[in-house]
Design a protein around this motif. Sequence first.
Motif, PDB file in Angstrom:
ATOM      1  N   ALA A 708       0.824  -1.217   0.000  1.00  0.00           N
ATOM      2  CA  ALA A 708       0.000   0.000   0.000  1.00  0.00           C
ATOM      3  C   ALA A 708       0.856   1.264   0.000  1.00  0.00           C
ATOM      4  O   ALA A 708       0.512   2.267   0.616  1.00  0.00           O
ATOM      5  N   ARG A 709       1.966   1.255  -0.751  1.00  0.00           N
ATOM      6  CA  ARG A 709       2.864   2.406  -0.783  1.00  0.00           C
ATOM      7  C   ARG A 709       2.134   3.673  -1.224  1.00  0.00           C
ATOM      8  O   ARG A 709       2.278   4.733  -0.597  1.00  0.00           O
ATOM      9  N   ASP A 710       1.345   3.581  -2.282  1.00  0.00           N
ATOM     10  CA  ASP A 710       0.654   4.777  -2.787  1.00  0.00           C
ATOM     11  C   ASP A 710      -0.354   5.306  -1.768  1.00  0.00           C
ATOM     12  O   ASP A 710      -0.496   6.519  -1.585  1.00  0.00           O
ATOM     13  N   LEU A 711      -1.072   4.392  -1.089  1.00  0.00           N
ATOM     14  CA  LEU A 711      -2.040   4.828  -0.080  1.00  0.00           C
ATOM     15  C   LEU A 711      -1.320   5.507   1.083  1.00  0.00           C
ATOM     16  O   LEU A 711      -1.769   6.549   1.573  1.00  0.00           O
ATOM     17  N   ILE A 712      -0.225   4.942   1.524  1.00  0.00           N
ATOM     18  CA  ILE A 712       0.531   5.553   2.619  1.00  0.00           C
ATOM     19  C   ILE A 712       1.025   6.934   2.203  1.00  0.00           C
ATOM     20  O   ILE A 712       0.915   7.904   2.980  1.00  0.00           O
ATOM     21  N   ALA A 713       1.561   7.045   0.995  1.00  0.00           N
ATOM     22  CA  ALA A 713       2.051   8.351   0.522  1.00  0.00           C
ATOM     23  C   ALA A 713       0.916   9.369   0.464  1.00  0.00           C
ATOM     24  O   ALA A 713       1.099  10.534   0.845  1.00  0.00           O
ATOM     25  N   TYR A 714      -0.260   8.938  -0.002  1.00  0.00           N
ATOM     26  CA  TYR A 714      -1.395   9.859  -0.064  1.00  0.00           C
ATOM     27  C   TYR A 714      -1.799  10.324   1.332  1.00  0.00           C
ATOM     28  O   TYR A 714      -2.026  11.520   1.562  1.00  0.00           O
ATOM     29  N   LEU A 715      -1.896   9.391   2.277  1.00  0.00           N
ATOM     30  CA  LEU A 715      -2.294   9.766   3.637  1.00  0.00           C
ATOM     31  C   LEU A 715      -1.282  10.721   4.260  1.00  0.00           C
ATOM     32  O   LEU A 715      -1.656  11.663   4.965  1.00  0.00           O
ATOM     33  N   VAL A 716      -0.018  10.491   4.001  1.00  0.00           N
ATOM     34  CA  VAL A 716       1.031  11.382   4.512  1.00  0.00           C
ATOM     35  C   VAL A 716       0.877  12.773   3.909  1.00  0.00           C
ATOM     36  O   VAL A 716       0.923  13.798   4.607  1.00  0.00           O
ATOM     37  N   ALA A 717       0.680  12.840   2.600  1.00  0.00           N
ATOM     38  CA  ALA A 717       0.548  14.144   1.926  1.00  0.00           C
ATOM     39  C   ALA A 717      -0.682  14.891   2.409  1.00  0.00           C
ATOM     40  O   ALA A 717      -0.666  16.126   2.539  1.00  0.00           O
ATOM     41  N   ALA A 718      -1.763  14.183   2.700  1.00  0.00           N
ATOM     42  CA  ALA A 718      -3.053  14.819   2.994  1.00  0.00           C
ATOM     43  C   ALA A 718      -3.248  15.150   4.464  1.00  0.00           C
ATOM     44  O   ALA A 718      -4.312  15.652   4.834  1.00  0.00           O
ATOM     45  N   HIS A 719      -2.250  14.945   5.323  1.00  0.00           N
ATOM     46  CA  HIS A 719      -2.522  15.023   6.762  1.00  0.00           C
ATOM     47  C   HIS A 719      -2.664  16.450   7.292  1.00  0.00           C
ATOM     48  O   HIS A 719      -2.919  16.620   8.485  1.00  0.00           O
ATOM     49  N   HIS A 720      -2.550  17.451   6.430  1.00  0.00           N
ATOM     50  CA  HIS A 720      -2.949  18.813   6.791  1.00  0.00           C
ATOM     51  C   HIS A 720      -4.035  19.358   5.860  1.00  0.00           C
ATOM     52  O   HIS A 720      -4.438  20.514   5.999  1.00  0.00           O
ATOM     53  N   GLY A 721      -4.493  18.545   4.910  1.00  0.00           N
ATOM     54  CA  GLY A 721      -5.560  18.961   4.009  1.00  0.00           C
ATOM     55  C   GLY A 721      -5.123  19.943   2.938  1.00  0.00           C
ATOM     56  O   GLY A 721      -5.968  20.507   2.243  1.00  0.00           O
ATOM     57  N   LYS A 722      -3.813  20.134   2.768  1.00  0.00           N
ATOM     58  CA  LYS A 722      -3.321  21.166   1.848  1.00  0.00           C
ATOM     59  C   LYS A 722      -2.630  20.586   0.616  1.00  0.00           C
ATOM     60  O   LYS A 722      -2.432  21.287  -0.372  1.00  0.00           O
TER      61      LYS A 722
END
Length: 825
Positions: A708-722
């Motif tokens: 789930a590398r892509d999912l983890i990267a997305y969650l990391v990027a989105a953790h401030h909503g910006k």
Amino acid sequence: MPANFSPFFRAATSNTPYDYQCRLACGEPSRTAGGDTGRPCESQLISIPTGLGKTAAVVLAWLWNRIHLKRDDWPRRLVICLPMRTLVEQTEGCAHEWLTKLNLLWDGQASPTGKVGLHLLMGGEDADGWDLHPEADAILIGTQDMLLSRALNRGYGMSRYRWPMHFGLLNQDALWVFDETQLIGVGVETSAQLDAFRRFFADACPELVSTPRAFTWWMSATLAEARLATVDQPQPLAFPRTELTATDHKLKPVEQRFNARKPITPSVGLKLSSSAERETTAYAKQVAALIQNQHLAGTFTLVVLNNVARAQAVFLALRALGVPEKRLALIHSRFRSADREHHQRLLFASGERIVVATQAVEAGVDVSARLLITELASWSSLVQRFGRCNRTGSIDNAEIVWIDLADDDQITRPYTAAECAAARTVLHSGLKNVSPRALAKITAPAEPRVIRPVLRRKDLLDLFDTSPDIAGNDLDISRYVRDGDDNDVQVFWRDLAGRAPAPDLPAPVRAELCRVSLARFRAFFDKLGKKNESKAYRWDPLDEVWAYARTVRPGGVYLLDTRVGGYSAELGWTGEPTEDGGAVVALPLETKQVSESNSADHGASARSWITLAEHTRHVANAVRHITTALNLPQTAATVLATAALWHDLGKAHAVFQNALKAATPPPEPTAFYAKSPHRAQPYAAPGFRHELASALAVLLAAPPGQPARDLIAYLVAAHHGKVRLSIRALPGEIPPADRSAARYARGVADGDIIPAAAFAALGLDSPDLALDLGFMELGEGPHGPSWLARSLALRAQYGPFTLAYLETLLRAADMRASTDESRTP
């Protein structure tokens, strides 16, 4: 705690439940009398006459099953969606009383386990942090504007960067109750479509989410279920339906309310025939005279007008006739909260009073007038208004007087002339009494078919992306929230002394916001322009300034100088610019929180220096607590734990570390810090976002074969909503001087380094990592698909609701850890 539902209901409300209330909570009649049984949660219809406890029925049914019986198939969030703010505050008061009596009310401080949070979703930067506790049981109450806009990922009156959190939590593990559906307009069709989409996406990824999907209950005394038959919800009539049965009708309280006499007569010689201002003023004086003649000393008279301007005019006319201020109230939805509460206290008081109102009291408001005077309206609205007269059947001399209106849409608005004409026909058909029993024998006039916008699946998927377009505009959802003439904005006033507002002006709080119809605010906006006054301001999160508003958009929040007027504490919104130099009184501020911007990192401050490793450990602990409390599958827990480990690695970037350490040297100059006890200095790279650097590091440096590398990267990027679906540079960004040809976005450029020591501090293994922004290019690159392609694939694989829900869980953990780090030990 009582062992079965009837004493449980009595403990909360001091009343014995009706049979339908037992069936709603416990299921079929064979199980209503005793035991400790519940029933599965499912979408359904509830059609019950006014005054028979629908709100208590739904709240206590949810509490019984979710809290008392601990049924996991009932969602942990009860979302009560109402058409008007008056109903929101009344419903909140009832729920607060019931939770308190059952000893279930969460105080917001101790652990929420075993308790229920109670939250109003009303807009303003001082809203409580209900979204930081996704594992907690909660009752959420709000208007359709506030709730549907959040369910569509465009939350009105809140930080745009928190939109995805509310989107995720309101579309997963939630039971929606739409009360008084006849007043919700296009929101009915939107709710039906959302229910269908939640069902469609429910089984997308059971390996990640095991909590219940969201369900919907539609509730009204005049339920028009045919409107729920939308393109993706073709058979709403197949839903279970709760209504009164013969068993209910045998109960004395039901019979008394059902037979409550309500004689009705038309007004004589009184009819509004023109929308001209002079005619309206004369009409208001005639209505005031009618009220004065019909009102009896010591009793309650309720007057319902179809729009705010006429209600204000009648209120002023009554004041001119000498009606004492202490016995006269004006109720509508265009007040600031403190001014509205002053009037509402009289509405819910006892003793002699005259209340002039709009549709704000039309449905759900628990009052019982001796005399009801109402303008002609649609039949369903009139039925609701009749329910505010002799509500309990205990008033012997109750009466209703209706006032005719000309067949002109300008006069009958918000109803059409055709709707009013159909209602007039019924009223002229020999109708003398409008008790619930008499109304049940009447065939309601067919409502004119209204073609309303319908939210399609593609629209919902497009709304998942919260990035504004290149002009800074967002997708307009207003057509899915309220009917075209019924959209609102929110306005607040500050003493600007005629100058432009400073960028650090504190953000608006709930108490100072006033809802205004879009049409009336646009008219006011145009009047200011003709006077060459400064117009409204709106917060621009890209440029981080209060900018002149060139246009007015539904759901927007606008700042006005107190000197331009438009508001009266006595009357609410007037829409009239100040002529005599008087000013609107600005409310005292209790917060210094500024509006959120793209580059701001308000969470970078703490009570002391916090290393990157310490903060990561705190977030990982919070993630573990949340995933355990939610009983998420191990796959989801592992993905979120891994995302927590990587989420702030980008803070090791030199831009962040230099800004954090610039004011005061840290205890260990070479260590990597996530927080400091002072505010960070401005970033050397404008718009810098550490979470983008973190997400790139996941894609570039996570171990080969990372699940789930892509999912983890997305969650990391989105953790401030910006940083979510797209990676692009903001206006005004420039590349580093030594790498002018490099790709760059959000303060990160090709070749920027994440040091090996930062990886090691988190227990990760990587040499110095040079960031590569090739992912922002479209198509396949050296490292595989673009960021956009990966994000769209995730949305397709998991569905928009689950993806937003997962990003919310990581965000909540990060925000909770940051809150704890900012507190004094």
